[in-house]
Design a protein around this motif. Structure first.
Motif, mmCIF file in Angstrom:
data_model
loop_
_atom_site.group_PDB
_atom_site.id
_atom_site.type_symbol
_atom_site.label_atom_id
_atom_site.label_comp_id
_atom_site.label_asym_id
_atom_site.label_seq_id
_atom_site.Cartn_x
_atom_site.Cartn_y
_atom_site.Cartn_z
ATOM 1 N N LEU A 101 0.824 -1.222 0.000
ATOM 2 C CA LEU A 101 0.000 0.000 0.000
ATOM 3 C C LEU A 101 0.854 1.266 0.000
ATOM 4 O O LEU A 101 0.346 2.363 -0.234
ATOM 5 C CB LEU A 101 -0.907 0.027 1.241
ATOM 6 C CG LEU A 101 -1.832 -1.172 1.414
ATOM 7 C CD1 LEU A 101 -2.602 -1.059 2.732
ATOM 8 C CD2 LEU A 101 -2.807 -1.274 0.242
ATOM 9 N N LEU A 102 2.141 1.116 0.312
ATOM 10 C CA LEU A 102 2.998 2.301 0.446
ATOM 11 C C LEU A 102 3.703 2.673 -0.851
ATOM 12 O O LEU A 102 4.018 3.857 -1.076
ATOM 13 C CB LEU A 102 4.058 2.067 1.537
ATOM 14 C CG LEU A 102 3.531 1.900 2.967
ATOM 15 C CD1 LEU A 102 4.678 1.580 3.918
ATOM 16 C CD2 LEU A 102 2.807 3.172 3.434
ATOM 17 N N ILE A 103 3.956 1.678 -1.689
ATOM 18 C CA ILE A 103 4.727 1.947 -2.905
ATOM 19 C C ILE A 103 4.003 2.993 -3.769
ATOM 20 O O ILE A 103 2.811 2.873 -4.047
ATOM 21 C CB ILE A 103 4.935 0.640 -3.726
ATOM 22 C CG1 ILE A 103 5.626 -0.427 -2.864
ATOM 23 C CG2 ILE A 103 5.729 0.918 -5.008
ATOM 24 C CD1 ILE A 103 7.005 -0.054 -2.344
ATOM 25 N N GLY A 104 4.740 4.044 -4.127
ATOM 26 C CA GLY A 104 4.173 5.101 -4.978
ATOM 27 C C GLY A 104 3.515 6.228 -4.201
ATOM 28 O O GLY A 104 3.274 7.305 -4.746
ATOM 29 N N ARG A 105 3.217 6.019 -2.902
ATOM 30 C CA ARG A 105 2.603 7.094 -2.106
ATOM 31 C C ARG A 105 3.614 8.195 -1.840
ATOM 32 O O ARG A 105 4.814 7.954 -1.754
ATOM 33 C CB ARG A 105 2.132 6.575 -0.736
ATOM 34 C CG ARG A 105 0.904 5.714 -0.782
ATOM 35 C CD ARG A 105 0.425 5.402 0.636
ATOM 36 N NE ARG A 105 -0.125 6.605 1.260
ATOM 37 C CZ ARG A 105 -1.405 6.991 1.138
ATOM 38 N NH1 ARG A 105 -2.259 6.264 0.444
ATOM 39 N NH2 ARG A 105 -1.819 8.104 1.725
ATOM 40 N N ASP A 106 3.111 9.405 -1.647
ATOM 41 C CA ASP A 106 3.977 10.544 -1.333
ATOM 42 C C ASP A 106 4.415 10.449 0.134
ATOM 43 O O ASP A 106 3.582 10.529 1.043
ATOM 44 C CB ASP A 106 3.194 11.843 -1.572
ATOM 45 C CG ASP A 106 4.029 13.080 -1.283
ATOM 46 O OD1 ASP A 106 5.229 12.934 -0.946
ATOM 47 O OD2 ASP A 106 3.473 14.193 -1.390
ATOM 48 N N ALA A 107 5.729 10.290 0.352
ATOM 49 C CA ALA A 107 6.249 10.129 1.723
ATOM 50 C C ALA A 107 5.935 11.335 2.591
ATOM 51 O O ALA A 107 5.915 11.232 3.820
ATOM 52 C CB ALA A 107 7.757 9.890 1.680
ATOM 53 N N HIS A 108 5.694 12.485 1.999
ATOM 54 C CA HIS A 108 5.398 13.686 2.791
ATOM 55 C C HIS A 108 4.039 13.622 3.490
ATOM 56 O O HIS A 108 3.822 14.305 4.477
ATOM 57 C CB HIS A 108 5.405 14.921 1.883
ATOM 58 C CG HIS A 108 6.787 15.472 1.681
ATOM 59 N ND1 HIS A 108 7.581 15.855 2.719
ATOM 60 C CD2 HIS A 108 7.498 15.703 0.545
ATOM 61 C CE1 HIS A 108 8.734 16.312 2.259
ATOM 62 N NE2 HIS A 108 8.715 16.218 0.944
ATOM 63 N N ARG A 109 3.124 12.808 2.954
ATOM 64 C CA ARG A 109 1.739 12.838 3.466
ATOM 65 C C ARG A 109 1.571 11.883 4.660
ATOM 66 O O ARG A 109 0.917 10.840 4.574
ATOM 67 C CB ARG A 109 0.775 12.518 2.342
ATOM 68 C CG ARG A 109 0.854 13.570 1.210
ATOM 69 C CD ARG A 109 -0.170 13.345 0.151
ATOM 70 N NE ARG A 109 -1.533 13.463 0.674
ATOM 71 C CZ ARG A 109 -2.622 13.208 -0.047
ATOM 72 N NH1 ARG A 109 -2.511 12.841 -1.322
ATOM 73 N NH2 ARG A 109 -3.810 13.335 0.498
ATOM 74 N N ILE A 110 2.162 12.265 5.766
ATOM 75 C CA ILE A 110 2.204 11.376 6.936
ATOM 76 C C ILE A 110 0.801 11.179 7.536
ATOM 77 O O ILE A 110 0.352 10.060 7.770
ATOM 78 C CB ILE A 110 3.169 11.942 8.011
ATOM 79 C CG1 ILE A 110 4.588 12.055 7.436
ATOM 80 C CG2 ILE A 110 3.157 11.061 9.255
ATOM 81 C CD1 ILE A 110 5.596 12.691 8.382
ATOM 82 N N GLU A 111 0.107 12.277 7.765
ATOM 83 C CA GLU A 111 -1.228 12.198 8.392
ATOM 84 C C GLU A 111 -2.185 11.396 7.498
ATOM 85 O O GLU A 111 -2.928 10.539 7.978
ATOM 86 C CB GLU A 111 -1.749 13.628 8.616
ATOM 87 C CG GLU A 111 -3.008 13.731 9.436
ATOM 88 C CD GLU A 111 -2.768 13.602 10.958
ATOM 89 O OE1 GLU A 111 -1.648 13.855 11.426
ATOM 90 O OE2 GLU A 111 -3.729 13.216 11.639
ATOM 91 N N ASP A 112 -2.126 11.683 6.193
ATOM 92 C CA ASP A 112 -3.016 10.978 5.273
ATOM 93 C C ASP A 112 -2.666 9.488 5.207
ATOM 94 O O ASP A 112 -3.557 8.644 5.161
ATOM 95 C CB ASP A 112 -2.918 11.612 3.880
ATOM 96 C CG ASP A 112 -3.842 10.915 2.898
ATOM 97 O OD1 ASP A 112 -5.072 11.023 3.085
ATOM 98 O OD2 ASP A 112 -3.343 10.231 1.979
ATOM 99 N N THR A 113 -1.378 9.166 5.216
ATOM 100 C CA THR A 113 -0.972 7.749 5.178
ATOM 101 C C THR A 113 -1.446 7.049 6.434
ATOM 102 O O THR A 113 -1.978 5.933 6.389
ATOM 103 C CB THR A 113 0.573 7.643 5.037
ATOM 104 O OG1 THR A 113 0.946 8.299 3.831
ATOM 105 C CG2 THR A 113 1.028 6.195 4.999
#
Ligand SMILES: O=C(O)[C@@H](O)[C@@H](O)[C@H](O)[C@H](O)CO
Ligand SMILES: [Mg+2]
Length: 405
Positions: free
Chosen positions: A57-69
């Protein structure tokens, strides 16, 4: 808007004296972040959860979006919460904070609001077979500069006691390929514990803060009795006096004693301590980064605690890796309602596998000024210490009844 896509997610298991699970996230631009995912005695459950259900689920996600992740992983799981899920989430969360702070070129505490104090006051563990041994160990901590020490002593007539080990400096309870069995006697313990603190005050004086951990062994009325008996010795806190699954149990303890109460090292979320905090039933909340959903979630617990005069007291035993220690120090340095941080020293092997920027001086710790968490994983060295299954002990009453350890 700057985007930092996640390219790689790896899980490392290493046993430099004890097991640690570490998550490493790498972004497309090559920035790396670490998160601790160690759940003592149940390590491989978190490994499987991370590798099979979280990493894809993490691959490709924006690492900056901590709260959203965080919210996506938590709400999106449907089966949310519990120690395995929240430990995995914590590892992701801390790794993303590490990446964000490295990208900013700042030590993490700067992103959390900056330093609120000059350092993080810590307590060490003095343990001994007898009251005299325990006091001798406590004196070593005083000599090292500690301002606060937890005291645990063997109880005459009991073969073993929680917190008392042969290796004094590097206490490690997860000691068996199958669980070690201990025997517990509440009456022997309740008669002995006040004697320890009476002798400790006589020998150590009143300038050092003293703490004690009951490790979830009493009923509410027994805990009330112990709290009252310890009042003359002015404890900084009495920890885990009763199992806290039922938060309402603390009402009885609270009604009877002014000994400050700490609880929460096994808590995985704000829901485990909402009543305790809102009703003012405790003084210190011991939830910590690795088992309570990471920095993102712990900050919410601390904010709730702050308005109810409850301070932080993060768990910091050796089964929490140097990655958690660093995260706890950045958190403790910045949070407004910091209380006290536990610090059990890691072995030299563990420190070598996790080179770190944090340091200890004069009873306080500081996370250092390296960008990010300030901890790295020596992957080559880690690989030389393969995983070894290890269990925490189990406990039985004298008549054989299975009990809380
Ligand atoms: O207060 C503490 O540090 C303890 O309660 C821990 O040592 C606890 O027993 C371990 O973290 C269990 O994994
Ligand atoms: Mg404890």
């Amino acid at each position: 808007m700057q985007i930092e896509p996640i390219a790689r997610v790896q899980v490392f298991v290493t046993c430099p004296g004890r097991n640690f699970v570490t998550l490493k996230i790498t972004t497309e631009s090559g920035v790396t972040g670490l998160g601790d995912a160690t759940l003592n005695g149940r390590e491989m459950a978190v490994v499987a959860y991370l590798e099979e259900h979280v990493a894809p689920l993490l691959i490709g996600r924006d690492a900056h979006r901590i709260e959203d992740t965080w919210n996506t992983l938590h709400r999106g799981a449907y089966w949310r919460g519990g120690p395995v899920d929240m430990t995995a989430l914590a590892a992701v969360d801390v790794a993303l904070w590490d990446i964000k702070a490295k990208l900013a070129g700042l030590p993490l505490y700067q992103l959390l609001g900056g330093a609120s104090r000059s350092g993080v006051t810590v307590y060490g563990h003095a343990n001994g077979e007898t009251i005299e041994d325990t006091i001798a160990e406590a004196k070593k901590y005083v000599a090292m500069g500690y301002k606060a020490v937890r005291l645990q002593s063997g109880v005459p007539g009991m073969a073993s006691t929680y917190g008392v080990s042969k290796d004094k400096m590097f206490y490690e309870p997860a000691d068996g390929a199958l669980p070690t069995e201990n025997t517990w006697s509440t009456s022997l313990y309740l008669n002995h514990a006040p004697k320890l603190f009476q002798a400790a005050r006589e020998a150590l004086g009143w300038d050092i803060e003293l703490l004690h951990d009951v490790h979830h062994r009493l009923t509410p009325i027994q805990a009330a009795r112990l709290g009252k008996a310890l009042e003359p010795y002015n404890l900084f806190w009495l920890e885990d006096a009763v199992p806290a699954d039922n938060q309402a149990a603390f009402r009885i303890v609270r009604q009877h004693t002014t000994t400050p109460l700490a609880v929460g090292e096994v808590f995985s979320s704000i829901w485990s301590c909402k009543t305790l905090i809102e009703e003012g039933l405790i003084d210190y909340i011991r939830a910590t980064v690795v088992h309570a959903g990471g920095i993102t979630h712990l900050r919410k617990i601390a904010a709730l605690a702050d308005i109810h005069h409850v301070k932080t007291g993060c768990h910091g035993a050796t089964d929490l890796s140097p990655v958690t220690m660093a995260a706890a120090l950045h958190f403790g340095l910045s949070v407004s309602n910091f209380g006290l941080q536990e610090y059990m020293r890691h072995t030299p092997e563990t420190d070598a596998v996790f080179p770190h920027a944090y340091s200890f001086a004069d009873g306080m710790m500081h996370p250092g000024e390296a960008p990010g968490l300030g901890v790295e994983l020596d992957e080559g060295l880690a690989a030389t210490f393969p995983y070894k299954r290890a269990y925490l002990p189990v406990n039985r009453l004298e008549d054989g009844t299975a009990f809380y350890w």
